[in-house]
Design an enzyme around this catalytic site. Sequence first.
Site, PDB file in Angstrom:
ATOM      1  N   GLU A  11       0.804  -1.219   0.000  1.00 26.21           N
ATOM      2  CA  GLU A  11       0.000   0.000   0.000  1.00 26.21           C
ATOM      3  C   GLU A  11       0.843   1.279   0.000  1.00 26.21           C
ATOM      4  OE1 GLU A  11      -3.711  -2.148   2.320  1.00 26.21           O
ATOM      5  OE2 GLU A  11      -2.222  -1.089   3.490  1.00 26.21           O
ATOM      6  N   GLU A 175      -7.741  -0.730  10.256  1.00 32.86           N
ATOM      7  CA  GLU A 175      -7.010   0.439  10.771  1.00 32.86           C
ATOM      8  C   GLU A 175      -7.807   1.745  10.752  1.00 32.86           C
ATOM      9  OE1 GLU A 175      -5.689  -1.319   8.046  1.00 32.86           O
ATOM     10  OE2 GLU A 175      -4.485  -2.657   9.299  1.00 32.86           O
ATOM     11  N   ASP A 198     -11.775  -7.976  -1.583  1.00 34.10           N
ATOM     12  CA  ASP A 198     -12.538  -9.215  -1.344  1.00 34.10           C
ATOM     13  C   ASP A 198     -13.918  -8.853  -0.821  1.00 34.10           C
ATOM     14  OD1 ASP A 198     -10.464  -8.865   1.174  1.00 34.10           O
ATOM     15  OD2 ASP A 198     -12.494  -9.323   1.802  1.00 34.10           O
TER      16      ASP A 198
HETATM   17  N1  ADE Z   1      -8.707  -5.950   4.447  1.00 41.02           N
HETATM   18  C1  ADE Z   1      -9.013  -6.436   3.232  1.00 41.02           C
HETATM   19  N2  ADE Z   1      -9.999  -7.334   3.300  1.00 41.02           N
HETATM   20  C2  ADE Z   1     -10.342  -7.420   4.616  1.00 41.02           C
HETATM   21  C3  ADE Z   1     -11.287  -8.190   5.323  1.00 41.02           C
HETATM   22  N3  ADE Z   1     -12.079  -9.058   4.700  1.00 41.02           N
HETATM   23  N4  ADE Z   1     -11.357  -8.031   6.669  1.00 41.02           N
HETATM   24  C4  ADE Z   1     -10.541  -7.148   7.301  1.00 41.02           C
HETATM   25  N5  ADE Z   1      -9.621  -6.423   6.668  1.00 41.02           N
HETATM   26  C5  ADE Z   1      -9.518  -6.536   5.337  1.00 41.02           C
END
Ligand code: ADE
Length: 232
Positions: A11, A175, A198
């Site tokens: 990132e 975060e 996701d």
């Molecule tokens: N960062 C990216 N995908 C996530 C998820 N499913 N849960 C927590 N942080 C994430």
Amino acid sequence: MLGIIGAMDIEVEALYERMTETEVRTIAGMEFHKGKLEGTETVVVRSGIGKVNAGICSQILADCYHVTEIINTGVAGSLKAEINIGDIVLSSTAVQHDVDAGVFSYPPGEIPGLGIREFPADEKLLALAKECCERVNPEIQVFTGRVASGDQFIDSKEKKTRIHDTFDACCTEMEGAAIAQTAWLNKIPYLIIRSISDKADDSAHMDYDVFEAKAAANSVRLVTAMAKALSH
Ligand code: ADE
């Protein structure tokens, strides 16, 4: 001075590469890269994962660099069917989904003593991000809404549904709300920019591995465009 926080290498590394006149200082095990990004005085830092790291990192940006804005960039899991992998979510507000003092009659997410449940993002940064995103990432959708953060990777329909139904949040990550809380306590305007990697369900882990890099690239493109706009 603009502060930019990403939790992971993927990132922030592309941002380090675009910076000039960079000076690096390590505080609390975090490397703060201060220099110019597209002409704007900027500190970019990898906080590490989770709310504690993110809170510490934000406070250092406030105390040692006197940042005037904080942008949190990275990836997140989508909580809504219409928000797809690759799309971007901008925070209207941020809340901590793993805070629960309900036994004392506080609503989910509210930290006793603060008098606020969710931390509002800065309107000007939000408007700038929207405008830049439509320009540099025209092929994806950009949403504005609540970001729910907690110290958990959300990877099941059950956990996802609870967070969505309790907070009506657009995405979840680990975060943003800690950065938002620290920014709010220090009266620093902030914005969370999250690219969806996701769907925070049973396929989250697999999708995350495949789409993380693509999602991170969309955020980097947007943050770079914002830094350029802020330099004018
Ligand atoms: N960062 C990216 N995908 C996530 C998820 N499913 N849960 C927590 N942080 C994430």
